[in-house]
Design a protein around this motif. Structure first.
Motif, short mmCIF file in Angstrom:
data_model
loop_
_atom_site.label_atom_id
_atom_site.label_comp_id
_atom_site.label_asym_id
_atom_site.label_seq_id
_atom_site.Cartn_x
_atom_site.Cartn_y
_atom_site.Cartn_z
N ASP A 1 0.85 -1.20 0.00
CA ASP A 1 0.00 0.00 0.00
C ASP A 1 0.88 1.25 0.00
OD1 ASP A 1 -1.75 2.10 0.51
OD2 ASP A 1 -3.04 0.90 1.80
N ALA A 2 1.13 1.79 -1.17
CA ALA A 2 2.02 2.96 -1.30
C ALA A 2 1.44 4.18 -0.60
CB ALA A 2 2.27 3.26 -2.77
N THR A 3 0.12 4.32 -0.64
CA THR A 3 -0.51 5.47 0.02
C THR A 3 -0.30 5.43 1.52
OG1 THR A 3 -2.20 5.59 -1.71
CG2 THR A 3 -2.69 6.68 0.38
N LEU A 4 -0.47 4.24 2.12
CA LEU A 4 -0.27 4.09 3.56
C LEU A 4 1.18 4.36 3.93
CD1 LEU A 4 -1.76 1.54 5.97
CD2 LEU A 4 0.72 1.69 5.85
N ARG A 5 2.12 3.86 3.17
CA ARG A 5 3.53 4.05 3.50
C ARG A 5 3.92 5.53 3.37
NH1 ARG A 5 5.54 -1.07 4.10
NH2 ARG A 5 7.65 -0.30 4.37
N ARG A 6 3.35 6.20 2.37
CA ARG A 6 3.61 7.64 2.23
C ARG A 6 3.03 8.40 3.43
NH1 ARG A 6 2.03 7.91 -2.48
NH2 ARG A 6 -0.13 8.56 -2.15
N ARG A 7 1.84 7.98 3.85
CA ARG A 7 1.21 8.63 5.01
C ARG A 7 2.02 8.39 6.28
NH1 ARG A 7 -0.88 12.80 7.06
NH2 ARG A 7 -2.49 12.44 8.65
N CYS A 8 2.60 7.20 6.43
CA CYS A 8 3.46 6.92 7.58
C CYS A 8 4.61 7.92 7.65
CB CYS A 8 4.03 5.51 7.50
SG CYS A 8 2.84 4.20 7.86
#
Length: 413
Positions: free
Chosen positions: A379-386
């Motif tokens: 999940d690229a979106t989740l990792r960016r949000r992290c």
């Protein structure tokens, strides 16, 4: 100033108070920590005066109690622990107070600080580590978090909780103690009385838990303490070697407030077999993990999260506030399996931030965990949000800010 610090709970609950004590001592005051005997070594390593108010054997038996991490039954377990500890702690603390020269600081369940304040007229500070400790009639607790109800029904819910759950457990213990020392009983100990201190501090930021209209007017929110050991504490050599020997692993912990997590770790090992991840099982209790671990899986007694988590692919945990905040600071994707206490609330906030997924106890099975870990990986979106949230956590000034508030109170006539 003589500052008595009373900390109830496990390692994750006590470490922030050791951090406060170190900072207060650095500023020239005389903090003295009172906690279970198992914390004596870490407190003295930090240079603090320490007095045990509970044996190591009693602490270990408490962690192994089968009801400690059950949402409703846990209050009864904690109440009995408080009563036993309080019988030892009260005469020690009562004798330590020098009126006019003493200030008392305590954690959420350190009810004794208000008894000391009433008995001796000394100033007191209540420190909450998690937002769930600050009751609001705008929200519901635990698994009910997020359910939409009209305000009057939420107020009724809280009154039923006080009457049917809190009063027979924590309330009964507290009022036996207060009657014994000549103080009036308390009707709703987890209501407004809990925050009837000269200063209330929340060791979390307002972006994690926005201030509610019915929270105490004298509440200061300072941010996460992010204290996980003395500066310079490094990873154990075998763990450092393991990290260097392959791809980033998944770290697993059930928290320091339990010694009954064999199912959790066995399921976690099976999930890593399915997903192909290496794994680190974090627990001081060797009997919590399977007797034989497969290649690519290691157990560690302890590791400072600030040094471990940035090197992990994901972090699977129970949702304790110290654990959650360290994961936020490290920018690591989280899979949270809440069990009791403040964990449901912390998990809901992490999921809402877009940095975590959540599985219930019932759903924590190898295939479901493996699938969740794969989603966190991809999940690229989740990792960016992290990474975005980690950048906003800050540099760890919360302890200094909390001490500013404590000492401002001490300076008042």
């Amino acid at each position: 100033m003589k500052i008595l610090i009373i900390a109830a709970g496990s390692h994750g609950d006590v470490l922030p108070f050791i951090a406060l004590g170190r900072e207060l001592q650095r500023r020239g005051h005389a903090p003295h920590l009172y906690a279970a005997a198992v914390f004596e070594t870490v407190a003295r390593e930090a240079g603090l005066r320490f007095t045990a108010v509970g044996t190591a054997e009693f602490y270990d038996a408490l962690l192994r109690h089968p009801d400690l991490n059950r949402p409703l039954r846990s209050l009864g377990v904690m109440a009995r622990a408080m009563e036993q500890t309080g019988e030892t702690a009260w005469p020690i603390l009562d004798a330590a107070v020098i009126p006019g020269e003493t200030l008392v600081v305590g954690s959420t369940l350190a009810f004794v600080i208000r008894s000391l304040a009433e008995r001796h007229g000394v100033p007191c500070v209540t420190v909450h580590l998690a937002p769930a400790a600050l009751r609001s009639e705008n929200t519901l607790p635990g698994p009910a978090n997020g359910i939409t109800l009209p305000p009057w029904l939420k107020r009724l819910f809280w009154r039923l909780v006080d009457a049917l759950v809190v009063a027979p457990t924590l309330g009964a213990v507290l009022n036996r103690h207060r009657r014994a020392i000549g103080l009036a009983p308390v009707r709703r100990p987890m209501g407004a009385w809990l925050n009837q201190s000269d200063r209330v501090i929340g060791l979390f930021p307002d972006w994690f838990a926005p201030r509610q209209p019915d929270w105490p007017a004298n509440l200061a929110l300072t941010g996460f303490p992010l204290y996980d050991g003395l500066p310079g504490t490094d990873l154990p050599s075998d763990l450092a070697d393991f990290l260097a020997a392959g791809p980033a692993p998944v770290a697993f912990t059930s928290g320091t407030a339990t010694a009954r997590a064999l199912d959790f770790f066995a399921t976690s090992v099976a999930a890593c077999r399915l997903s192909g991840h290496r794994a680190i099982l974090l627990t001081r209790h060797a009997d919590q993990v399977p007797a034989s671990l497969p290649p690519g899986v290691i157990r560690a007694d302890y590791a400072p999260f600030s040094r471990l988590l940035p090197r992990c692919a994901a972090f699977v945990h129970h949702g304790g506030i110290g654990t959650t905040s360290q994961a936020l600071a490290a920018g690591v994707p989280q899979l949270i399996r809440p069990m009791a206490h403040d964990q449901f609330d912390n998990a809901a906030r992490a999921v809402a931030l877009g940095v975590a997924a959540r599985l219930s106890l019932r759903d924590y099975r190898p295939a479901a965990v493996a699938a969740a870990l794969t989603r966190l990986d991809t999940d690229a979106t989740l990792r960016r949000r992290c990474a975005e949230v980690a950048a906003g956590v800050g540099t760890g000034t919360a302890v200094a800010e909390a001490c500013d508030h404590i000492l401002a109170l001490a300076a008042q006539p």
